[in-house]
Structure formats: structure tokens, C-alpha cells
Design an enzyme around this catalytic site. Structure first.
Site, PDB file in Angstrom:
ATOM      1  N   ASP A 146       0.872  -1.164   0.000  1.00 29.96           N
ATOM      2  CA  ASP A 146       0.000   0.000   0.000  1.00 29.96           C
ATOM      3  C   ASP A 146       0.918   1.225   0.000  1.00 29.96           C
ATOM      4  OD1 ASP A 146      -2.344   1.652   0.423  1.00 29.96           O
ATOM      5  OD2 ASP A 146      -1.643   1.844   2.495  1.00 29.96           O
ATOM      6  N   ASP A 160      -1.675  -0.707   6.014  1.00 32.97           N
ATOM      7  CA  ASP A 160      -1.902  -0.167   7.355  1.00 32.97           C
ATOM      8  C   ASP A 160      -3.319   0.339   7.573  1.00 32.97           C
ATOM      9  OD1 ASP A 160      -1.852   2.127   5.767  1.00 32.97           O
ATOM     10  OD2 ASP A 160      -1.028   3.341   7.393  1.00 32.97           O
TER      11      ASP A 160
END
Length: 710
Positions: free
Chosen positions: A420, A604
Site C-alpha cells: 500500500d 496499514d
């Protein structure tokens, strides 16, 4: 009531066969969903329904199998952390047992040397046999008493383990020698004397005890990490949530909380693995077990006791160290039948040598004893769990929390890692570089909406609304991958990556690689923001390091394609995809899994949770959402991306150590048992067999300990 997972210290484990017996006893109980027993840590991790079975009932089942587990006393029923209480009691018992075993070992060595010198180096004299008998009896029945007690307990429940083999072999040598001492003419050789093997019985006892002591010391080293973490816990936690406490310089912070007054540097290395102290001031979070530096802090307690981050880490590391790798389940099945097979081989050896012309009863008996002694399910049982315990402990020291053994093993097998962007490869602390307001009235609505959002961009965007008071909104909804929406005075408002109309400035910002956020009503665009998030200084080096390790990196982001592409080019990532929703990220991971063997995912946020759940190895950054960390197999506490190559290297080394251990354990038994049986044309003295058996277990554990120094 839902299932709970508890860790129970186990008493009486001697080898992999014992592990199989205890696991079988627990799993057979109604209400137990899963159980994993570790020979390396002497623990049983049990997942069970407390409404259907209690810890006391589990204890009884284990006792019926000839072993025991430690559970909390009645006086501890109200304890918030019964696992910790049991662990402390087990640690105390281990120290006492280790002290007794070491004392027995020293005495056994002295007796063995005395018997050997007396039997081999001293001429016969009246009463020599009686002296040998007394010294040998002291060695076998006192120094080696734990083997006979354990074997007797197992026999009562129609089972057998390593202690059974040791007990039988020493008793056979002792009883055979005693018989020849009392009736010297019955089995007399051509030389006219019946052989005495008191030295063999004593040497076997001494060598086995030496091996056990060295093995326990080595196993103790593999669990050093969990003991270090447990030592950081506050001794007495009398602070309640909501109280404000003063933390003096040089003392450990006893709670998880927020600094309300003061300024200091706090050493958080025990949690994050980072060596440099972190500055703490009003509004900053602090954690139990960390060390306050040179200033006085006033801390508002938010979490205490078992709810703190430190307690959670201890539970995670403890559970992970007690978990089993897939290969260990196969080894346990082999170990479950190992001892009975060895007993059959030993009997066959005895009968076989009796039929060999000229061999005689003594040689048949000695070969049988050698087979019993040299067989070593201990090495098999320790090969995998000691490496897993050491590897997971080493990772915890570095601020990498691994949930289970399979995660540790799989991390080193990944050939693709999907990242990500925001909060992972970037700092996750974005700032608004440009903004345009089309409606001043809507500032209060935006501020109220962002106050309810957990998105990393929320604080930066809310700051752009200025000092206006937030409006009272309702029907707040978080739409992962798209944004948020809420209602104000019957009208619906949106903050996200889509707009009801075009904005030339926004298009230009996208071309510059910036993230664009739109604030709109159902019919009109109210404001637009350009957000920038600085790259982590180590991101490019990490991508380069992973490439050198043979791992391909991919970048997925909910940001626009231009912003994602710019980040990818800066980092040297060739494959990327922008505007990715949670379902898109999950689909991307699955598509890679169809082409490659193992895929890792690093994220996250909430929008990463689906992809994390689908990946072969999921890694969450510690500064991200709780959902991401709950989903992930691995959590990097400090959000330091350089820990990812560390994890991969540690996993590869752990897998290498496990392969070496299993190779040694299997080859040892494949070669040594036939050798002890005399199939290679010569007989092995039982004393040599005992030394080889002890050495095999020690070698396996010491090899695993190399992971502690990586």
C-alpha cells in the site's frame, strides 16, 4: 460464550512422543477446538469453549495421560491474566527442577567415573561386586529416578516415551548385572566369570542427564525474548483507568496513556526495536514497560494490566512460540509411533542375536540395550519448535510481532510483495499543499465529518477548515476505498475521491502526482484539496534490497493513477495500480497468487484488510488501523519498513535451520539404530550409545540458538 485461547505450562514433557500424548489427551475433550503443545517451550496453547469445559477439566485429562499442566489456583480466579500467573509459577518450578537435575547430573558423573575405574581398573577383591552394586543402585534409582517415575506414569496409561526407553535400558543393565553378581555360574562365559555391566547402567544415566541439562539450558535460551518482555511488566499495577500519575526520570511507565504535562525522552526499544529514545510531550501516547528518560511526565492512564500494548505483545509472542509449523504436525505423527517401533526393534535385536551362533545371551542383551538408548525422538521433537521459538523471539526483539509458526515460515518463501502507499511507503502524515473553497458555509460540515473519520488524511484536511466550530451531523458512514458521507439538515455530503463536476485545478494537481480530495453535496462541488505525503527515507532502499533478494515489488493505492505512478517511479517499482478499491486490491493479490507461489501484502488501513486476509503473508504497519493489525499475520510495531527485509531474511534462516535439524534428527536415527543393533558387523557399547543420544538433542537445540544471534 465464544472460545478462548489459553497457554498452559506442561510438566513431564520428555520427547516428541510425550507431545503427541498430551495433545491427543486435550484434543479428545469435548469443548476443545484446537491444541498445540510445544516441546521447546513446554507449553500447551488450547483453544476451547469455557462454557463446555474448564481449565481444571483440561488439567485432569492431561493428568490421566500421565502428565500435568499448571492452571490458576482458586485464589487467582479473578485474575485478569491467568496465563501470566501460570507462567510465573511454571518458571519457578523449572528453576527448581533444573537445579535438582543439575545436582543429580554431578552426582551421576562422579558415581559413573568411580564405577568405571573400580570395575575396569582395580583388581578383584572381596566385596568389589557389592560396592559396584551399591554405587550403581544409587546412580540408577536416585540420580535417574525421574526417568523411572515418568516411565511408570506413562505405563499406567498404556503409553511410552523417551523416559520409557531410558528406564528400561538402565534397569535391564542393572538387573542383568545384579543377577550375574548373585548367581555367577548361571551365565558364566568361557573365561569362567559372568559379566557385570554396572558401569553401563551408571554411564547411561550420567550421559542422559548431561544431555538433558545441556538441552534445558539451550531451550531456556530460545525463550529468552518472552522472559525479557515479561520482566518489563510493572510489578504491581494499582493504577486505574482515568487516573493521572507522575512518572519520574529513570523509571518504567506502568500504564498505556497520554502525556498531559511534562516533556521527556522515552526509550521504547523494547516495543519497537528502535534504539533511539522518542521525545514525549503533552498529547503524546506512552506505553507500559517503556523507560522514562530525563524529565518528569504526568500521564493519564488509558489502559492498565492485561489491556496494555506490552501485555498484548507478550500474549502474541507466547501464542506464536507455542504454535506449530505444518511440518511439525507430520513429525509429531511419526514421533507418536516412534517409541513402540523402537521397542519392537530392540526385542527383535535381542531375539535375532540369540539365534546367531557364538553371540551369546550377553551380546544379545547389550545390543538390545544399545538400541533402546540410542533411539532419540527428542531430536525429532525439538528440531522444528526450538527454531520457531528462537526465530519468533528474535523477531520480537526487533519489533516484529509474528502471530504463528506458519507466518514465520511462509515469509521467507514469498516471491512477490504488494505495498500500500499511504502510511506504508510514505510517512502517513500528509499535508494539504493546495485547496480551493467554493462554499464558505460548508467549512463546519467538513470539520465535523473529518472528526469522525479514521483516514490518515482526515487531520490534514480538517485543518484547512480553519477555526470554525463543527456542525452537528448524523448518519456518518465510512465507505472503504471511496471516502465518507454524512447528513446535515436532511442533505447528504461527501468527502472522497469523486466529484459531481470537473475541476481544472484538480486535474492539474493529479498530473503533478498529488492526491486530490473532493468535498461535495449531492449536486455541487464545495471544496477540493491537493494532498502530498512524503516518502519514507528508507522506502527506495527497501525496494532495492527486496529486488536483490529475488522478490518483486508491486504498488497498489486508492490514490489516482498519476500520484501512484509518480511514487512508483521514485521507488523503482515497475508494476503499480492507482484508484484501487479494497476489492481491487484483493483481486490483484489473488491474480498474483495464480501466477506466483507466495504473495505478501503490506498495508496499514481498513481498506487493506481484505487484501491482507487474502495474502499468503500479511504485514501490518503498527501505526495503522486495529482492523489491519488484527487481520495481519505480522505486525511491525514501529511502522519501520526496513523491518520487512529483516523478516524475510529471518524467515529464510529459520527454514534453513529447521531443514538442517530435521535432516540431522532423521539421519541420526536411520543410521544409529541399525548400528546399535549390530547390523554393520560390530556391537556398540551402551555407554557410547547414551553419549550419542545426548549429543543429538544438544546439537539440534544449539543449532536453533544460532537464530538468536542473527
Amino acid at each position: 460464550m465464544s472460545n478462548i485461547s489459553r497457554t498452559f505450562p506442561v510438566e513431564g514433557l520428555g520427547c516428541a512422543a510425550c507431545v503427541a500424548k498430551v495433545e491427543g489427551a486435550i484434543k479428545s475433550q469435548e469443548g476443545v477446538k484446537e491444541c498445540s503443545v510445544s516441546l521447546a517451550s513446554n507449553t500447551a496453547v488450547v483453544d476451547y469453549d469455557p462454557a463446555r469445559i474448564s481449565a481444571v477439566q483440561i488439567k485432569k485429562a492431561v493428568q490421566n495421560a500421565g502428565y500435568d499442566i499448571l492452571v490458576q489456583d482458586d485464589s487467582d480466579e479473578q485474575s485478569d491474566d491467568p496465563d501470566t500467573i501460570a507462567e510465573e509459577k511454571a518458571e519457578e518450578l523449572r528453576r527448581k527442577e533444573y537445579g535438582k537435575m543439575r545436582s543429580d547430573m554431578v552426582l551421576a558423573i562422579i558415581l559413573a567415573i568411580a564405577i568405571f575405574i573400580l570395575q575396569m581398573g582395580v583388581k578383584d577383591f572381596s566385596g568389589k561386586g557389592a560396592v559396584l552394586f551399591v554405587l550403581s543402585a544409587l546412580s540408577v534409582f536416585w540420580c535417574g529416578r525421574r526417568f523411572h517415575v515418568s516411565a511408570l506414569k506413562q505405563a499406567r496409561h498404556f503409553s511410552a516415551g523417551m523416559d520409557t526407553l531410558v528406564s528400561i535400558s538402565t534397569l535391564i543393565s542393572f538387573i542383568f548385572s545384579t543377577f550375574n553378581l548373585l548367581f555367577p555360574s548361571v551365565l558364566a562365559t568361557d573365561a569362567g566369570k559372568a559379566p557385570l555391566y554396572f558401569d553401563s547402567a551408571a554411564m547411561i544415566t550420567a550421559f542422559i542427564l548431561i544431555g538433558r541439562v545441556l538441552e534445558e539450558r539451550a531451550k531456556y535460551g530460545t525463550t529468552e525474548s518472552i522472559r525479557k518482555l515479561m520482566a518489563l511488566r510493572p510489578k504491581k499495577d494499582k493504577v486505574k483507568v482515568g487516573e493521572t500519575i507522575k512518572v519520574k526520570p529513570g523509571s518504567r511507565i506502568p500504564v498505556d496513556g497520554e502525556v498531559v504535562e511534562g516533556n521527556s525522552f522515552v526509550d521504547e526499544s523494547m516495543l519497537t526495536g528502535e534504539p533511539l529514545p522518542v521525545e514525549k510531550y503533552s498529547g503524546q501516547n506512552v506505553y507500559a514497560g517503556t523507560m522514562n528518560g530525563n524529565g518528569v511526565l504526568k500521564v493519564l492512564a488509558k489502559k492498565t494490566g492485561p489491556d496494555t500494548l506490552l501485555s498484548g505483545i507478550i500474549r502474541m509472542v507466547r501464542d506464536a512460540q507455542g504454535s506449530k509449523a505444518a511440518i511439525q504436525r507430520t513429525v509429531d505423527k511419526v514421533a507418536a509411533v516412534f517409541v513402540p517401533v523402537v521397542l519392537v526393534i530392540a526385542i527383535a535385536t535381542f531375539i535375532g542375536w540369540l539365534t546367531v551362533p557364538g553371540a551369546g545371551f550377553s551380546k544379545a542383551l547389550l545390543n538390545m540395550v544399545s538400541v533402546l538408548v540410542i533411539a532419540c525422538p527428542c531430536a525429532l521433537g525439538l528440531a522444528t519448535p526450538t527454531a520457531i521459538v528462537a526465530g519468533i523471539g528474535n523477531a520480537a526483539d526487533k519489533g516484529i510481532l509474528i502471530k504463528n509458526a506458519d507466518a514465520l515460515q511462509t515469509a521467507g518463501k514469498t516471491d512477490s510483495i504488494v505495498f500500500d502507499k499511504t502510511g506504508t511507503l510514505t510517512m502517513g502524515d500528509p499535508v494539504v499543499s493546495d485547496s480551493i473553497w467554493f462554499s464558505e458555509f460548508s467549512r463546519g460540515i467538513l470539520k465535523a465529518m473529518e472528526a469522525n473519520s479514521g483516514h490518515p488524511l482526515a487531520a490534514a484536511i480538517a485543518a484547512e477548515a480553519g477555526d470554525v466550530p463543527p456542525k452537528t451531523i448524523s448518519d456518518f458512514i465510512n465507505i472503504p476505498g471511496r471516502g465518507i458521507e454524512a447528513t446535515y439538515m436532511s442533505a447528504t455530503y461527501f468527502i472522497g475521491n469523486s466529484s459531481p463536476r470537473s475541476c481544472p485545478e484538480a486535474e492539474q494537481w493529479k498530473k503533478e502526482g498529488k492526491t486530490v480530495i473532493y468535498f461535495s453535496s449531492e449536486t455541487d462541488l464545495l471544496a477540493v484539496f491537493a494532498v502530498e505525503d512524503a516518502l519514507r527515507g528508507s522506502s527506495a532502499d527497501v525496494i532495492s534490497e527486496l529486488k536483490a533478494m529475488g522478490i518483486d515489488s508491486y504498488l497498489l493505492s486508492g490514490d489516482n493513477a498519476a500520484s501512484t505512478g509518480l511514487t512508483a517511479r521514485k521507488l523503482g517499482i515497475e508494476s503499480f495500480e492507482g484508484g484501487a478499491f479494497p476489492a481491487d486490491k484483493q483481486a490483484f493479490v489473488k491474480s498474483l497468487q495464480e501466477k506466483k507461489s507466495k504473495v505478501g501484502m503490506v498495508g496499514d488501513g481498513i481498506n487493506d484488510s481484505a487484501a491482507l486476509a487474502s495474502a499468503d503473508v500479511s504485514i501490518a504497519m503498527g501505526g495503522g488501523s486495529d482492523i489491519a493489525m488484527d487481520t495481519a499475520m505480522v505486525t511491525v510495531v514501529s511502522s519501520d519498513i526496513t523491518k520487512i527485509p529483516v523478516l524475510v531474511r529471518l524467515s529464510r534462516q529459520t527454514n534453513r535451520i529447521i531443514r538442517q535439524n530435521l535432516f540431522w534428527a532423521f539421519i541420526y536415527n536411520v543410521l544409529m539404530i541399525p548400528m546399535a543393533a549390530g547390523l554393520f558387523g560390530f556391537s556398540m557399547n551402551p555407554m557410547i550409545a547414551a553419549a550419542c543420544m545426548a549429543l543429538s538433542s544438544v546439537c539440534v537445540v544449539c543449532n536453533s540458538l544460532r537464530l538468536r544471534k542473527m
